[in-house]
Scaffold this motif. Structure first.
Motif, PDB file in Angstrom:
ATOM      1  N   GLN A   1       0.705  -1.735  -0.590  1.00  0.00           N
ATOM      2  CA  GLN A   1       0.070  -0.113  -0.106  1.00  0.00           C
ATOM      3  C   GLN A   1       0.980   1.225  -0.055  1.00  0.00           C
ATOM      4  OE1 GLN A   1      -2.236  -0.675   3.540  1.00  0.00           O
ATOM      5  NE2 GLN A   1      -3.688  -2.356   3.083  1.00  0.00           N
ATOM      6  N   THR A   2       2.370   1.538   0.628  1.00  0.00           N
ATOM      7  CA  THR A   2       2.808   1.770   0.472  1.00  0.00           C
ATOM      8  C   THR A   2       3.657   2.532  -0.990  1.00  0.00           C
ATOM      9  OG1 THR A   2       3.398   1.865   2.902  1.00  0.00           O
ATOM     10  CG2 THR A   2       5.523   3.307   1.503  1.00  0.00           C
ATOM     11  N   GLU A   3       4.082   2.020  -1.236  1.00  0.00           N
ATOM     12  CA  GLU A   3       4.418   1.733  -2.869  1.00  0.00           C
ATOM     13  C   GLU A   3       2.972   2.470  -3.770  1.00  0.00           C
ATOM     14  OE1 GLU A   3       5.698  -2.273  -4.143  1.00  0.00           O
ATOM     15  OE2 GLU A   3       6.943  -2.789  -2.970  1.00  0.00           O
ATOM     16  N   GLU A   4       1.987   1.957  -3.740  1.00  0.00           N
ATOM     17  CA  GLU A   4       0.811   2.870  -4.280  1.00  0.00           C
ATOM     18  C   GLU A   4       0.587   3.666  -4.099  1.00  0.00           C
ATOM     19  OE1 GLU A   4      -2.233   2.623  -7.271  1.00  0.00           O
ATOM     20  OE2 GLU A   4      -0.098   1.237  -6.802  1.00  0.00           O
ATOM     21  N   GLN A   5       0.834   3.724  -3.060  1.00  0.00           N
ATOM     22  CA  GLN A   5       0.811   5.989  -2.302  1.00  0.00           C
ATOM     23  C   GLN A   5       1.537   6.484  -2.937  1.00  0.00           C
ATOM     24  OE1 GLN A   5      -1.809   6.898  -0.690  1.00  0.00           O
ATOM     25  NE2 GLN A   5      -2.809   4.787  -1.065  1.00  0.00           N
ATOM     26  N   VAL A   6       2.668   5.987  -3.022  1.00  0.00           N
ATOM     27  CA  VAL A   6       4.339   6.825  -3.158  1.00  0.00           C
ATOM     28  C   VAL A   6       3.929   7.428  -4.570  1.00  0.00           C
ATOM     29  CG1 VAL A   6       6.617   7.234  -3.800  1.00  0.00           C
ATOM     30  CG2 VAL A   6       5.580   6.452  -1.635  1.00  0.00           C
ATOM     31  N   ARG A   7       3.556   5.919  -6.136  1.00  0.00           N
ATOM     32  CA  ARG A   7       3.285   6.410  -7.409  1.00  0.00           C
ATOM     33  C   ARG A   7       2.753   7.436  -7.039  1.00  0.00           C
ATOM     34  NH1 ARG A   7       2.428   0.258  -6.260  1.00  0.00           N
ATOM     35  NH2 ARG A   7       4.874  -0.361  -6.778  1.00  0.00           N
ATOM     36  N   ILE A   8       1.338   7.442  -6.200  1.00  0.00           N
ATOM     37  CA  ILE A   8       0.157   8.196  -6.739  1.00  0.00           C
ATOM     38  C   ILE A   8       0.754   9.636  -6.493  1.00  0.00           C
ATOM     39  CG2 ILE A   8      -1.800   8.375  -5.809  1.00  0.00           C
ATOM     40  CD1 ILE A   8      -2.716   5.695  -5.282  1.00  0.00           C
ATOM     41  N   TYR A   9       1.485  10.124  -5.583  1.00  0.00           N
ATOM     42  CA  TYR A   9       2.000  11.030  -5.277  1.00  0.00           C
ATOM     43  C   TYR A   9       3.111  11.747  -5.931  1.00  0.00           C
ATOM     44  CZ  TYR A   9       5.194  14.153  -2.775  1.00  0.00           C
ATOM     45  OH  TYR A   9       5.582  16.227  -2.747  1.00  0.00           O
ATOM     46  N   LEU A  10       3.516  10.791  -7.048  1.00  0.00           N
ATOM     47  CA  LEU A  10       4.980  11.349  -7.870  1.00  0.00           C
ATOM     48  C   LEU A  10       3.685  11.263  -9.384  1.00  0.00           C
ATOM     49  CD1 LEU A  10       7.654   8.799  -7.776  1.00  0.00           C
ATOM     50  CD2 LEU A  10       7.604  11.339  -6.830  1.00  0.00           C
ATOM     51  N   ASN A  11       2.759  10.262  -9.344  1.00  0.00           N
ATOM     52  CA  ASN A  11       1.841  11.003 -10.400  1.00  0.00           C
ATOM     53  C   ASN A  11       0.891  12.693 -10.151  1.00  0.00           C
ATOM     54  OD1 ASN A  11       1.992   8.506 -12.236  1.00  0.00           O
ATOM     55  ND2 ASN A  11       0.357   7.807 -10.751  1.00  0.00           N
ATOM     56  N   SER A  12       0.607  12.701  -8.942  1.00  0.00           N
ATOM     57  CA  SER A  12       0.421  14.337  -8.534  1.00  0.00           C
ATOM     58  C   SER A  12       1.241  15.609  -8.889  1.00  0.00           C
ATOM     59  CB  SER A  12      -0.211  14.610  -7.068  1.00  0.00           C
ATOM     60  OG  SER A  12       0.891  14.787  -6.378  1.00  0.00           O
ATOM     61  N   LYS A  13       2.871  14.751  -9.138  1.00  0.00           N
ATOM     62  CA  LYS A  13       3.518  15.766  -9.265  1.00  0.00           C
ATOM     63  C   LYS A  13       4.316  15.417 -10.728  1.00  0.00           C
ATOM     64  CE  LYS A  13       3.722  17.181  -5.478  1.00  0.00           C
ATOM     65  NZ  LYS A  13       3.487  18.782  -4.665  1.00  0.00           N
ATOM     66  N   GLY A  14       3.627  15.492 -11.652  1.00  0.00           N
ATOM     67  CA  GLY A  14       4.175  14.809 -12.360  1.00  0.00           C
ATOM     68  C   GLY A  14       4.646  14.436 -13.374  1.00  0.00           C
ATOM     69  N   TYR A  15       5.195  13.171 -12.398  1.00  0.00           N
ATOM     70  CA  TYR A  15       6.409  11.907 -13.034  1.00  0.00           C
ATOM     71  C   TYR A  15       5.317  11.091 -13.476  1.00  0.00           C
ATOM     72  CZ  TYR A  15       9.816  15.168 -10.577  1.00  0.00           C
ATOM     73  OH  TYR A  15      10.507  16.672  -9.831  1.00  0.00           O
ATOM     74  N   PHE A  16       4.756  11.011 -14.195  1.00  0.00           N
ATOM     75  CA  PHE A  16       3.728   9.652 -15.067  1.00  0.00           C
ATOM     76  C   PHE A  16       5.076   8.563 -15.664  1.00  0.00           C
ATOM     77  CE2 PHE A  16       2.015  13.645 -16.333  1.00  0.00           C
ATOM     78  CZ  PHE A  16       0.906  13.423 -15.217  1.00  0.00           C
ATOM     79  N   ARG A  17       6.505   8.662 -14.950  1.00  0.00           N
ATOM     80  CA  ARG A  17       6.967   7.601 -15.713  1.00  0.00           C
ATOM     81  C   ARG A  17       7.818   6.746 -14.403  1.00  0.00           C
ATOM     82  NH1 ARG A  17       8.903   8.439 -22.094  1.00  0.00           N
ATOM     83  NH2 ARG A  17       6.178   9.207 -23.050  1.00  0.00           N
ATOM     84  N   ASN A  18       7.244   6.974 -13.183  1.00  0.00           N
ATOM     85  CA  ASN A  18       7.684   6.684 -11.787  1.00  0.00           C
ATOM     86  C   ASN A  18       7.845   5.328 -12.169  1.00  0.00           C
ATOM     87  OD1 ASN A  18       5.980   6.008 -10.006  1.00  0.00           O
ATOM     88  ND2 ASN A  18       5.170   7.536 -11.203  1.00  0.00           N
ATOM     89  N   HIS A  19       8.655   4.304 -10.918  1.00  0.00           N
ATOM     90  CA  HIS A  19       9.043   3.384 -10.364  1.00  0.00           C
ATOM     91  C   HIS A  19       9.001   3.198  -8.820  1.00  0.00           C
ATOM     92  CE1 HIS A  19       9.542  -1.315 -11.733  1.00  0.00           C
ATOM     93  NE2 HIS A  19      10.164  -1.196 -10.926  1.00  0.00           N
ATOM     94  N   VAL A  20       7.850   2.553  -8.897  1.00  0.00           N
ATOM     95  CA  VAL A  20       8.587   2.575  -7.229  1.00  0.00           C
ATOM     96  C   VAL A  20       8.154   1.015  -6.827  1.00  0.00           C
ATOM     97  CG1 VAL A  20       7.851   2.802  -4.659  1.00  0.00           C
ATOM     98  CG2 VAL A  20       6.961   4.288  -6.535  1.00  0.00           C
ATOM     99  N   ALA A  21       9.321   0.631  -6.535  1.00  0.00           N
ATOM    100  CA  ALA A  21       9.589  -1.029  -5.755  1.00  0.00           C
ATOM    101  C   ALA A  21      10.192  -1.053  -4.251  1.00  0.00           C
ATOM    102  CB  ALA A  21      10.689  -1.751  -6.688  1.00  0.00           C
ATOM    103  N   SER A  22      10.670  -1.838  -3.585  1.00  0.00           N
ATOM    104  CA  SER A  22      11.260  -2.246  -2.236  1.00  0.00           C
ATOM    105  C   SER A  22      11.347  -3.907  -2.468  1.00  0.00           C
ATOM    106  CB  SER A  22      10.312  -2.276  -1.601  1.00  0.00           C
ATOM    107  OG  SER A  22       8.666  -3.035  -1.359  1.00  0.00           O
ATOM    108  N   THR A  23      12.900  -3.884  -1.577  1.00  0.00           N
ATOM    109  CA  THR A  23      13.457  -4.502  -1.053  1.00  0.00           C
ATOM    110  C   THR A  23      13.373  -5.054   0.252  1.00  0.00           C
ATOM    111  OG1 THR A  23      15.601  -3.808  -1.067  1.00  0.00           O
ATOM    112  CG2 THR A  23      15.439  -4.771  -2.508  1.00  0.00           C
ATOM    113  N   VAL A  24      13.383  -5.711   1.057  1.00  0.00           N
ATOM    114  CA  VAL A  24      13.269  -6.840   2.134  1.00  0.00           C
ATOM    115  C   VAL A  24      14.582  -7.168   2.762  1.00  0.00           C
ATOM    116  CG1 VAL A  24      11.378  -7.516   4.289  1.00  0.00           C
ATOM    117  CG2 VAL A  24      10.698  -5.966   2.623  1.00  0.00           C
ATOM    118  N   GLN A  25      14.998  -7.308   3.920  1.00  0.00           N
ATOM    119  CA  GLN A  25      15.809  -7.958   4.700  1.00  0.00           C
ATOM    120  C   GLN A  25      15.791  -7.983   6.000  1.00  0.00           C
ATOM    121  OE1 GLN A  25      20.020  -5.755   3.806  1.00  0.00           O
ATOM    122  NE2 GLN A  25      20.031  -6.693   1.846  1.00  0.00           N
TER     123      GLN A  25
END
Length: 800
Positions: A133-157
């Motif tokens: 859900q955090t990844e999706e919220q960050v994508r929505i935020y970046l889209n709202s700022k005009g970064y329509f070709r953003n990519h958000v991912a995460s790694t867990v250790q």
């Protein structure tokens, strides 16, 4: 209890320990981190203090015992209710008490004991769903700022049941606006938008940003509502963004749709204005009396406030085009009278006129409804202070009469008394300072001048205030009385910028008693050319002053805001001839300027950074050799440089050095003619304690006072050596800024803030050059005292 934070986790549970944000170079990291759907537990110096406190509370948390208490209380209340029988009043009270008691116990059972609920922080058990859900919220935020070709991912250790998350963001380039057009079928609205194009928030070649579009929607709505479009709503205003024309470009269109039942939006004008000053009051078989004045109808069963006074406070008039801003301003103007409980302004469409006017026109009747506050109001306050390790009580009582002459005037009278510890000015002992005072004043809701100006100033909430007071101060060194009189013109621009002009401010000061030791100190200074003794003679002090206060901060200083206060005063220029009628009275001529700037930055998560710059100059003029004592500047204390005791800092790098110990003494109040203070404070939420928030603060203060000319301030040449340096010099003043730092705790009860600050000296200009950094001398066991490296401050409210 073990301090290992993962010790209490279940077999399949892992603790979210850290989220590292990577790749963000063009966007606001703090705004992105605020979008995290799950956050790690807060840590202090790397340790999860709040989580450990939660586990501490859990160690004596027993839900089975709480459930047993619930059952016992339920049974006990049921028996008491049964015994009450048919006594309905008693039964109702028992039922209400039962519900409150059980609600508290149930809350304790479900959410833990007090330590777990208010101070402690439950473990942040890692949840992969919330990470997605955090990844999706960050994508929505970046889209709202005009970064329509953003990519958000995460790694867990995972290491030792601790989860370390890396949130990886690829922003790419933002899309920019290359074209902006209006699609508005209503030509009148289209014309208005083009006429106000320069005020638009939308600029070509700026990145696409939905926040800017939201601001533009609000601007357009306000623009149209201020030009008669009463029915217009934000829902009519939309935007279309076309990104298909060229890579990383946006062609934006602003649309203002027509209403569904018409081809045009109506422009409304005011038909009639009705002012009801006793709304909500109904009298059987009796109608309100109506008085028409300046095209406004004033209605009341009894006109307790003169209509001619209220007419000056009404800026909505028949024939005007409807304006939302004018409506809000008029509501504010009436509310600021402080004689009404509430003020509402409503509009009613004149339906009969719609058929007789053009299709795009309409009429409104304005209804202003108010209700009087109680005429009499009293407030009292009792409390205590802790100054110089001496507790002291204080009390005050105020009485207010509203509408005393029938013209919305406010009459105030008050008395106050208090005792506090006071370090004596010329000896190293602590005495007591007793202050008793009384004051009264009356405020008129207009500018009282021989010519008529109130119609021009009406939107600035003009007021005239006459006030007088008496103050008696008794210290070990002297007894002093002050009788003052002033009248002030007060007006304001909106609610954030207030002005005050005092053409007459008079103080008659008397010093009937001066301690012999203190008098000898003054005489010693006089012999060496220091005229401070003149400040303790009977005096007639007159001045003219002006204040401008710009303040966008809210009551509890929790919003992003600024404060600018400018104070200018000229003493003795016009009113000293009055003093000639008094014998043996000192008179003064002087000028004083003080500028105070404060900035409040919200950082999110209940954190704020605040800084302040405060400076001023006060100088005797003409034949006057000294300032009135209260017109000098002082440094040190709970709202100044907190590592120094009140009024004990400066001036400059001057100092009194004890011949016996070789140490600098800070026992004496120091007066200054030049002031410079710089303060900063990082405020943050720690936990809740009952109904209060417990907040912390880290602060850094710097500042000092100086004189225009070097003066001797040695009270006893046999005991002290004088170190010069009181004169302000451009080539060294920055080396004489005293610096202190510390930590504070604030109890925020909403209605009041109790503040505890511990500060220590970092840089002391009174010490010899090369030895001025003194923070290494801090000792926690010497916080309380008169001549220490560190100080403790207790205050009410924020320091700035």
């Amino acid at each position: 209890m073990s301090c290992t934070p993962t010790r209490h986790l279940a077999e399949n549970e892992r603790l979210l320990w850290r989220i590292k944000l990577e790749g963000v170079k063009q966007n606001n990291k703090s705004e992105i981190s605020a979008l995290y759907q799950q956050k790690p537990n807060r840590r202090v110096l790397g340790a999860p203090i709040y989580l450990n406190l939660y586990y501490l509370g859990k160690s004596f948390y027993n839900p089975e015992r709480i459930q047993a208490n619930i059952e016992e209380e339920t049974a006990d209340y049921n028996r008491r209710i049964q015994r009450a029988g048919s006594d309905s009043v008693k039964v109702d009270k028992l039922i209400e008490s039962k519900e409150n008691k059980l609600a508290k116990l149930q809350n304790k059972k479900e959410n833990g004991n007090w330590l777990m609920r208010t101070v402690g922080e439950p473990p942040a058990i890692f949840d992969s769903t919330k990470l997605a859900q955090t990844e999706e919220q960050v994508r929505i935020y970046l889209n709202s700022k005009g970064y329509f070709r953003n990519h958000v991912a995460s790694t867990v250790q995972t290491r030792k049941k601790k989860v370390f998350v890396s949130l990886q963001v690829q922003e790419d380039k933002p899309y920019v606006l290359t074209q902006h057009t209006y699609q508005v079928p209503d030509t009148a609205i289209l014309r208005l938008l083009h006429q106000n194009q320069t005020a638009s928030h939308i600029r070509l070649q700026q990145p696409y940003d939905e926040n800017i579009l939201s601001q533009e929607r609000i601007r357009i709505e306000q623009l149209l509502k201020n030009n008669g479009y009463y029915d217009l709503r934000q829902q009519f205003i939309t935007f279309e963004a076309d990104t298909s024309f060229e890579d990383y470009t946006v062609r934006l269109s602003t649309l203002v749709a027509n209403p569904s039942d018409s081809t045009l939006h109506r422009v409304y004008r005011i038909n009639h204005v009705y002012f009801t000053s006793d709304a909500g009051l109904n009298r059987f078989a009796r109608s309100r009396d109506t008085v028409e004045l300046n095209t406004v109808h004033f209605l009341a069963y009894q006109h307790r406030i003169k209509p001619k006074i209220l007419a000056r406070k009404v800026i909505i008039r028949p024939g005007q085009t409807y304006s939302a801003t004018r409506t809000l301003n008029n509501q504010r103007i009436i509310s600021n009278l402080d004689v009404f409980k509430y003020t509402t302004i409503n509009y009613t469409k004149v339906e009969d006129s719609l058929g007789t006017l053009a299709p795009n026109q309409g009429l409104l009747d304005a209804q202003i409804n108010t209700s009087l506050l109680p005429r009499f109001q009293e407030t009292s306050e009792v409390g205590g202070t802790f100054t110089e390790q001496v507790p002291g009580p204080y009390a005050s009582f105020r009485f207010r009469i509203r509408n005393i002459f029938g013209g919305a005037e406010i009459f105030d009278i008050g008395i106050r008394a208090g005792v506090e510890g006071q370090l004596q000015r010329n000896v190293a002992t602590v005495g007591r300072r007793t202050e008793v005072g009384a004051d009264m004043g009356v405020t008129f809701p207009q500018i009282l001048v021989p010519f008529r100006t109130n119609d021009l100033l009406i939107k600035f909430n003009p007021r005239t205030r006459f006030s007088t007071g008496y103050t008696y101060v008794d210290r070990n060194e002297y007894t002093r009385t002050n009788v003052d009189f002033s009248f002030d013109y007060i007006w304001q621009r909106l609610n954030i910028h207030q002005f005050s002009f005092s053409p007459l401010d008079i103080n008659v000061i008397s010093t009937p008693r001066i301690d012999s030791t203190f008098n000898a100190y003054l005489q010693t200074l006089e012999q060496s050319g220091n005229p401070l003794n003149e400040s303790f003679k009977n005096a007639f002090v007159s001045s003219i002053n002006f204040t401008s206060l710009y303040n966008t901060a809210n009551f509890n200083q929790s919003n992003d805001a600024k404060l600018v206060r400018i104070f200018v005063e000229s003493g003795g220029l016009l009113w000293n001839y009055v003093a000639e009628r008094f014998k043996d009275m000192n008179t003064y001529r002087f000028a004083k300027v003080n500028v105070d700037y404060r900035r409040y930055h919200t950082l999110g998560n209940n954190m704020m950074f605040v800084y302040r710059a405060n400076g001023g100059i006060a100088k005797p003029l003409g034949e006057s050799r000294a300032l009135p004592y209260d017109k000098y500047f002082f440094a040190g204390g709970s709202s100044s440089v907190r590592a120094w005791l009140p009024r004990r800092l400066g001036p400059g790098s001057s100092a009194l050095i004890n011949k016996t110990t070789g140490e600098v003494d800070y026992l004496f109040e120091q007066t200054g003619e030049i002031l410079l203070e710089l303060n900063s404070e990082f405020r943050f939420r720690m936990f809740r304690f009952g109904n209060a928030n417990v907040n912390g603060a880290l602060f850094l203060d710097a500042g000092n006072i100086w004189l225009f000319n070097e003066r001797n301030t040695n009270p006893n040449p046999e005991q002290y050596l004088t170190q010069p340096g009181a004169k302000f010099e451009f080539n060294r003043f920055y080396k004489e800024l005293a610096v202190g730092t510390g930590f504070g705790v604030r109890l925020d009860f909403t209605f009041a803030i109790l503040r505890f600050d511990i500060a220590t000296k970092v840089y002391d200009p009174a010490m010899p050059q090369g030895s001025r950094f003194v923070i290494n001398q801090f000792r926690s066991d010497r916080i309380f005292g008169n001549n220490t490296q560190a100080t403790f401050n207790l205050g009410i409210g924020y320091p700035f």
